[in-house]
Design a protein around this motif. Sequence first.
Motif, PDB file in Angstrom:
ATOM      1  N   GLU A 101      77.794  10.247  -0.893  1.00  0.00           N
ATOM      2  CA  GLU A 101      78.910  11.162  -1.059  1.00  0.00           C
ATOM      3  C   GLU A 101      78.923  11.640  -2.498  1.00  0.00           C
ATOM      4  N   GLY A 102      78.735  12.944  -2.704  1.00  0.00           N
ATOM      5  CA  GLY A 102      78.716  13.508  -4.039  1.00  0.00           C
ATOM      6  C   GLY A 102      79.940  14.352  -4.306  1.00  0.00           C
ATOM      7  N   LYS A 103      80.153  14.660  -5.573  1.00  0.00           N
ATOM      8  CA  LYS A 103      81.326  15.460  -5.964  1.00  0.00           C
ATOM      9  C   LYS A 103      81.043  16.934  -5.873  1.00  0.00           C
ATOM     10  N   LEU A 143      75.916   4.085   0.714  1.00  0.00           N
ATOM     11  CA  LEU A 143      74.667   4.766   0.997  1.00  0.00           C
ATOM     12  C   LEU A 143      74.546   4.807   2.513  1.00  0.00           C
ATOM     13  N   PHE A 144      74.281   5.983   3.070  1.00  0.00           N
ATOM     14  CA  PHE A 144      74.237   6.153   4.518  1.00  0.00           C
ATOM     15  C   PHE A 144      72.829   6.470   4.981  1.00  0.00           C
ATOM     16  N   LEU A 145      72.440   5.866   6.084  1.00  0.00           N
ATOM     17  CA  LEU A 145      71.188   6.196   6.757  1.00  0.00           C
ATOM     18  C   LEU A 145      71.569   6.899   8.051  1.00  0.00           C
ATOM     19  N   GLU A 146      71.335   8.209   8.088  1.00  0.00           N
ATOM     20  CA  GLU A 146      71.686   9.042   9.238  1.00  0.00           C
ATOM     21  C   GLU A 146      70.390   9.486   9.898  1.00  0.00           C
ATOM     22  N   ARG A 165      80.618  16.520  -1.168  1.00  0.00           N
ATOM     23  CA  ARG A 165      79.495  17.039  -0.386  1.00  0.00           C
ATOM     24  C   ARG A 165      78.484  15.933  -0.122  1.00  0.00           C
ATOM     25  N   LYS A 166      77.678  16.172   0.867  1.00  0.00           N
ATOM     26  CA  LYS A 166      76.604  15.246   1.215  1.00  0.00           C
ATOM     27  C   LYS A 166      75.444  15.482   0.262  1.00  0.00           C
ATOM     28  N   VAL A 167      74.967  14.417  -0.378  1.00  0.00           N
ATOM     29  CA  VAL A 167      73.809  14.511  -1.266  1.00  0.00           C
ATOM     30  C   VAL A 167      72.696  13.662  -0.659  1.00  0.00           C
ATOM     31  N   LYS A 191      84.572  11.186   3.967  1.00  0.00           N
ATOM     32  CA  LYS A 191      84.705  12.217   2.940  1.00  0.00           C
ATOM     33  C   LYS A 191      83.842  13.447   3.189  1.00  0.00           C
ATOM     34  N   VAL A 192      82.619  13.251   3.684  1.00  0.00           N
ATOM     35  CA  VAL A 192      81.700  14.388   3.816  1.00  0.00           C
ATOM     36  C   VAL A 192      81.179  14.590   5.233  1.00  0.00           C
ATOM     37  N   GLY A 193      81.596  13.763   6.166  1.00  0.00           N
ATOM     38  CA  GLY A 193      81.108  13.866   7.532  1.00  0.00           C
ATOM     39  C   GLY A 193      79.756  13.209   7.687  1.00  0.00           C
ATOM     40  N   GLY A 194      79.338  13.087   8.902  1.00  0.00           N
ATOM     41  CA  GLY A 194      78.080  12.419   9.201  1.00  0.00           C
ATOM     42  C   GLY A 194      78.309  10.956   9.491  1.00  0.00           C
ATOM     43  N   GLN A 195      77.403  10.384  10.250  1.00  0.00           N
ATOM     44  CA  GLN A 195      77.534   8.972  10.576  1.00  0.00           C
ATOM     45  C   GLN A 195      76.167   8.349  10.745  1.00  0.00           C
ATOM     46  N   GLY A 196      76.148   7.049  10.724  1.00  0.00           N
ATOM     47  CA  GLY A 196      74.911   6.293  10.836  1.00  0.00           C
ATOM     48  C   GLY A 196      75.162   4.879  10.376  1.00  0.00           C
TER      49      GLY A 196
END
Length: 77
Positions: free
Chosen positions: A75-77, A65-68, A2-4, A46-51
């Motif tokens: 990405e969390g478990k 680490l993503f900046l969206e 999941r996205k954290v 893994k969790v979708g999203g982009q940036g």
Amino acid sequence: MRKVYVDVMSSFTKDGALLPLYFVWEDGTKYDIDKVFDFRKAASQKVGGQGIRYRCRVMNKEVYLFLEGNKWFMEGK
């Protein structure tokens, strides 16, 4: 997985690059970022999203680490 969403302290370099310094996980634990290897436009497979994806070393582990937009996530478990 999941996205954290995480709180991040970051700074700008003299060249204008935005680099994260540390993040705070959802349980309140602060993790210092030891090194930023690179950053580029990418999607989370893994969790979708982009940036902008930052490939970092934290406690001798490689993490992303993503900046969206204006939000940071991992990405969390």
